[in-house]
Scaffold this active site. Structure first.
Site, mmCIF file in Angstrom:
data_model
loop_
_atom_site.group_PDB
_atom_site.id
_atom_site.type_symbol
_atom_site.label_atom_id
_atom_site.label_comp_id
_atom_site.label_asym_id
_atom_site.label_seq_id
_atom_site.Cartn_x
_atom_site.Cartn_y
_atom_site.Cartn_z
ATOM 1 N N TYR A 1 0.824 -1.214 0.000
ATOM 2 C CA TYR A 1 0.000 0.000 0.000
ATOM 3 C C TYR A 1 0.856 1.262 0.000
ATOM 4 O O TYR A 1 1.718 1.428 0.875
ATOM 5 C CB TYR A 1 -0.932 0.042 1.209
ATOM 6 N N SER B 1 -13.632 -3.737 1.431
ATOM 7 C CA SER B 1 -14.592 -2.992 0.599
ATOM 8 C C SER B 1 -16.037 -3.266 1.004
ATOM 9 O O SER B 1 -16.889 -3.541 0.149
ATOM 10 C CB SER B 1 -14.396 -3.319 -0.887
ATOM 11 N N PRO B 2 -16.364 -3.208 2.313
ATOM 12 C CA PRO B 2 -17.727 -3.540 2.750
ATOM 13 C C PRO B 2 -18.779 -2.496 2.357
ATOM 14 O O PRO B 2 -19.965 -2.762 2.423
ATOM 15 C CB PRO B 2 -17.595 -3.629 4.279
ATOM 16 N N GLY C 1 -18.702 -1.284 -0.683
ATOM 17 C CA GLY C 1 -18.654 -1.336 -2.153
ATOM 18 C C GLY C 1 -17.725 -0.283 -2.735
ATOM 19 O O GLY C 1 -18.070 0.383 -3.709
ATOM 20 N N ARG C 2 -16.535 -0.128 -2.122
ATOM 21 C CA ARG C 2 -15.554 0.888 -2.551
ATOM 22 C C ARG C 2 -16.184 2.282 -2.567
ATOM 23 O O ARG C 2 -15.944 3.076 -3.469
ATOM 24 C CB ARG C 2 -14.978 0.549 -3.925
ATOM 25 N N GLY C 3 -16.995 2.523 -1.551
ATOM 26 C CA GLY C 3 -17.612 3.847 -1.420
ATOM 27 C C GLY C 3 -18.907 4.007 -2.195
ATOM 28 O O GLY C 3 -19.602 5.012 -2.060
ATOM 29 N N ALA D 1 -21.849 4.753 -0.208
ATOM 30 C CA ALA D 1 -21.771 6.054 0.467
ATOM 31 C C ALA D 1 -22.138 7.162 -0.515
ATOM 32 O O ALA D 1 -22.106 8.338 -0.178
ATOM 33 C CB ALA D 1 -20.365 6.276 1.018
ATOM 34 N N GLY D 2 -22.461 6.763 -1.750
ATOM 35 C CA GLY D 2 -22.875 7.749 -2.751
ATOM 36 C C GLY D 2 -21.738 8.259 -3.609
ATOM 37 O O GLY D 2 -21.932 9.082 -4.484
#
Length: 348
Positions: free
Chosen positions: A63, A211-212, A214-216, A219-220
């Site tokens: 990372y 990624s719970p 969904g990679r954001g 969150a919109g």
């Protein structure tokens, strides 16, 4: 001031590791879906997470540029009580980017990576050391044999696997108990439910969804906002324009359900994952304190069986447009993560 939320603690696997029910994925602090944040900001977020009861922090040697994420986490740990933190890092992805991901799992490489991570993190031991991706050319027994030695030496406490196939999980677990499996798992990526979750429960292995949210997506991000510049998501199949337009309908359904539960869409998506079992510990990441507090608030969202079904039904998997990863990433995911048998087995 964020509302104080009581953070539950759970056993991750049956080997004795106890963690906060919600972890924190540190990857984004060093860039990936956005630009890297300055060290001071990254350290502040990690400390804030800890002050709110999150003690389980996830990083990897791959990372950030030049291992930046491990260095950052190491600096943050200097300002926290080490014995109260459960630190997870990973090795195995030798090179990422471009048209391929190169994975290495030889015993020598495993040891050299562990020693290097200990130095960068500036710690005496790693609580949970994962094989990040599986080297399909090295028998898993050989990699695990070396990790077992590192456990015996006190350099790592528990062993994990990320994106391993069921056969690899069983064979690895036979060499030394596996404490956790890290896999992508969210409302729109549920392929681990059929085989992986039952297998982990049979073997007493904890499950750590990455990624719970969904990679954001839930969150919109990219739906009601725009993607940050330099975001890797620009090339993610589910976020490309045509697929994103199709997936928006899913987001708006979750948004409507979130209003009913008096929480945000991201909180509902996270709460759904949290409700899948006490052995499931998601590790959402964020670069913003506000979003961190929002994620922590998901622990308070209570859902009944009927609620969980309604939320599931709002995201029919066959309606999700686009695969969960690019083709070159898919080639090193669990589906293909089998390894050859050890030579002695072939001769027996």
């Amino acid at each position: 001031m964020a509302e104080q939320v009581e953070m539950p603690r759970v056993k991750l696997g049956t080997q004795g590791l106890e963690v906060s029910k919600l972890g924190y994925g540190c990857m984004g602090l060093s860039g990936s879906y956005n630009n890297p944040v300055p060290d001071g900001e990254g350290i502040a977020i990690i400390k804030e997470a800890f002050s709110k009861g999150i003690t389980f922090f996830d990083t990897s040697d791959i990372y950030g540029l030049n291992n930046a994420n491990e260095y950052l986490v190491g600096k943050a740990l200097k300002q926290l009580p080490r014995e109260k933190v459960q630190l997870a890092t990973k090795f195995g992805v030798f090179k990422e980017g471009g048209p391929e991901v190169i994975v290495k799992g030889s015993p020598e490489y495993a040891r050299s990576c562990c020693e290097a991570s200990l130095k960068r993190l500036d710690v005496d031991y790693i609580d949970l050391y994962y094989i990040h991706r599986i080297d399909q050319s090295v028998p898993i027994e050989e990699t695990m044999g070396e990790l077992k030695k590192l456990v015996d030496e006190g350099k790592i406490k528990y062993i994990g696997l990320s994106e391993a196939s069921p056969d690899t999980i069983r064979r690895a677990h036979a060499v030394h108990p596996i404490t956790a499996i890290q896999m992508e798992y969210s409302l729109w990526t549920r392929n681990i439910e059929e085989e992986f979750i039952p297998l982990c429960r049979e073997l007493g292995i904890g499950i750590v969804p990455y990624s719970p949210v969904g990679r954001g997506f839930f969150a919109g991000k990219a739906v009601v906002e725009s993607l940050p510049p330099n975001s890797r998501l620009e090339h993610h199949p589910r976020f490309t324009r045509e697929n994103l337009d199709k997936n928006k309908a899913i987001y708006f359904r979750i948004e409507a359900l979130a209003k009913k539960h008096e929480c945000t869409p991201a909180q509902l998506a996270l709460a759904w994952v949290l409700h899948q079992g006490d052995d499931i510990v998601p590790i959402p990441g964020t670069t913003k304190i506000k979003n961190l507090h929002e994620n922590i608030g998901s622990v308070k969202v209570k859902l009944t069986k009927d609620d969980l079904k309604e939320i599931c039904d709002a995201v029919p998997i066959n309606e999700v447009a686009g695969p969960k990863a690019n083709e070159f990433i898919t080639r090193v995911n669990a589906k293909f993560a089998n390894t050859p048998l050890p030579k002695r087995t072939l001769q027996d």
